[in-house]
Design a protein around this motif. Structure first.
Motif, PDB file in Angstrom:
ATOM      1  N   ALA A 235     -27.645  24.241   6.216  1.00 24.10           N
ATOM      2  CA  ALA A 235     -27.924  25.174   5.537  1.00 24.10           C
ATOM      3  C   ALA A 235     -27.732  26.509   6.275  1.00 24.10           C
ATOM      4  CB  ALA A 235     -29.199  25.087   4.690  1.00 24.10           C
ATOM      5  N   ASN A 236     -28.238  26.740   7.397  1.00 22.84           N
ATOM      6  CA  ASN A 236     -28.252  27.803   8.189  1.00 22.84           C
ATOM      7  C   ASN A 236     -27.123  27.902   9.167  1.00 22.84           C
ATOM      8  OD1 ASN A 236     -28.612  25.939  10.433  1.00 22.84           O
ATOM      9  ND2 ASN A 236     -30.826  26.519  10.714  1.00 22.84           N
ATOM     10  N   ASP A 245     -32.880  23.574   8.489  1.00 18.94           N
ATOM     11  CA  ASP A 245     -32.204  23.813   7.404  1.00 18.94           C
ATOM     12  C   ASP A 245     -33.213  23.516   6.166  1.00 18.94           C
ATOM     13  OD1 ASP A 245     -29.464  24.041   8.654  1.00 18.94           O
ATOM     14  OD2 ASP A 245     -30.137  21.848   9.555  1.00 18.94           O
ATOM     15  N   THR A 248     -34.517  26.985   5.678  1.00 13.24           N
ATOM     16  CA  THR A 248     -33.732  27.823   5.345  1.00 13.24           C
ATOM     17  C   THR A 248     -33.607  27.549   3.665  1.00 13.24           C
ATOM     18  OG1 THR A 248     -32.476  27.917   7.123  1.00 13.24           O
ATOM     19  CG2 THR A 248     -31.392  28.476   5.337  1.00 13.24           C
ATOM     20  N   LEU A 249     -33.625  26.322   3.159  1.00 17.34           N
ATOM     21  CA  LEU A 249     -33.496  26.123   1.880  1.00 17.34           C
ATOM     22  C   LEU A 249     -34.597  26.558   1.076  1.00 17.34           C
ATOM     23  CD1 LEU A 249     -31.627  22.783   1.509  1.00 17.34           C
ATOM     24  CD2 LEU A 249     -30.555  25.012   1.114  1.00 17.34           C
ATOM     25  N   PRO A 260     -27.089  29.737   1.404  1.00 21.93           N
ATOM     26  CA  PRO A 260     -26.248  29.056   2.326  1.00 21.93           C
ATOM     27  C   PRO A 260     -24.831  29.575   1.907  1.00 21.93           C
ATOM     28  CG  PRO A 260     -27.745  27.600   1.168  1.00 21.93           C
ATOM     29  CD  PRO A 260     -27.971  28.805   0.639  1.00 21.93           C
ATOM     30  N   ARG A 265     -23.140  24.079   1.909  1.00 21.60           N
ATOM     31  CA  ARG A 265     -23.818  23.701   2.893  1.00 21.60           C
ATOM     32  C   ARG A 265     -25.349  23.268   2.236  1.00 21.60           C
ATOM     33  NH1 ARG A 265     -22.227  25.542   8.115  1.00 21.60           N
ATOM     34  NH2 ARG A 265     -20.700  26.986   8.254  1.00 21.60           N
ATOM     35  N   GLY A 266     -25.758  23.665   1.309  1.00 24.74           N
ATOM     36  CA  GLY A 266     -26.993  23.763   0.878  1.00 24.74           C
ATOM     37  C   GLY A 266     -27.046  22.511  -0.161  1.00 24.74           C
TER      38      GLY A 266
END
Length: 301
Positions: A235-236, A245, A248-249, A260, A265-266
């Protein structure tokens, strides 16, 4: 394939169906015997098969029952359903048939050619491409009502076409020909295939960056095009899937943090979008030996 599990294939007097991604196939029972050249499904339930002597069969219940909509025209070699009402079929002698009422009636808008047409595809309900013998490419921008000829740059027969979106598309044909457009089919450029003495018969793209071309007479040929630029679950964007990550989410979902990019990515579980279940999915992967993040779109590293 109508989705990841349900798919159909048609051939000499045969229509087969899979519900487990192609691991097993079940024979369906068409109401007529024919050589079926092409099949296209709008979803898992609604689809059309075309074949010799203008054969057209439609199902709306996943192949359990078929309605015979045959026209008695020339052999039909390609079909594409735009939506529940609109569809286009193409075939020998420049035949183009079009329906706007779910197949109850098929009319011929005219193609302007007598060359055999072997395949057809649409990007949406307006823009479509038909391909045929001697390098013939036809283009429509009104859902198949009118067709104009495009320059292909080849005299080889063209067999298959796949439109990725309203701008991009790929055509395949004899002697390994691959043509690509990035401007809605107004111009086509050659792409190297590495094949000189055999034919590519069909092409399909599941995403803009992942596609397959198949063909060969006597020797099976499968070509894969794959362009990956990111990792699912990362995600990052640091090229790893770690606890950071998850943070980040959570920041994105609950604290207006950055999204993302690209979104896949997410999308750790591969169902589309970024939601709380993706956070749970990554935690299970990191700490509970759960499955790895699902590769989708350009997130296929």
């Amino acid at each position: 394939f109508a989705n990841a599990n349900v798919g159909y294939v048609a051939g000499d007097g045969t229509i087969l169906k899979t519900t487990d991604g192609g691991n097993n196939w079940t024979a369906l029972t068409p109401p007529i015997f024919n050589t079926f050249w092409s099949v296209h499904f709008l979803n898992a339930n609604t689809g059309t098969v075309v074949g010799g002597s203008g054969a057209i069969l439609q199902t709306t219940n996943a192949g359990t029952d078929w309605t015979d909509q045959s026209t008695g025209s020339s052999d039909l070699r390609g079909v594409y359903l735009l939506n529940a009402n609109k569809g286009v079929a193409v075939g020998n002698g420049g035949t183009i048939l079009r329906t706007t009422n779910g197949g109850s009636n098929w009319s011929s808008p005219g193609s302007g050619t007598l060359l055999n047409l072997n395949g057809v595809a649409f990007a949406d309900t307006s823009f479509g491409i038909a391909v045929g013998d001697s390098g013939k490419i036809l283009r429509t921008t009104d859902g198949g009502g009118n067709w104009s000829s495009q320059t292909s740059g080849t005299n080889n027969n063209l067999w298959g076409v796949s439109l990725i979106d309203s701008n991009n598309g790929v055509i395949v044909g004899e002697r390994g020909v691959i043509l690509k457009t990035a401007n809605s089919g107004t111009a086509w450029s050659f792409q190297p295939s590495g094949i000189l003495y055999n034919h590519l018969l069909a092409v399909d793209f599941s995403y803009s960056n992942i596609g397959w071309a198949v063909g060969g007479f006597g020797i099976g040929i499968i070509l894969t095009y794959k362009q990956c630029s990111a990792k699912s679950g990362d995600a990052n964007g640091d090229n790893n899937v770690l606890l950071s990550d998850v943070v980040t989410l959570i920041n994105f979902l609950f604290k207006s943090g950055p999204a993302p990019s690209p979104t896949c990515r997410g999308d750790a579980n591969g169902v589309g979008g970024v939601v709380l279940s993706d956070v749970v999915y990554i935690i299970n992967f990191l700490f509970k030996s759960g499955p790895a993040p699902v590769k989708t779109g350009v997130c296929c590293l």
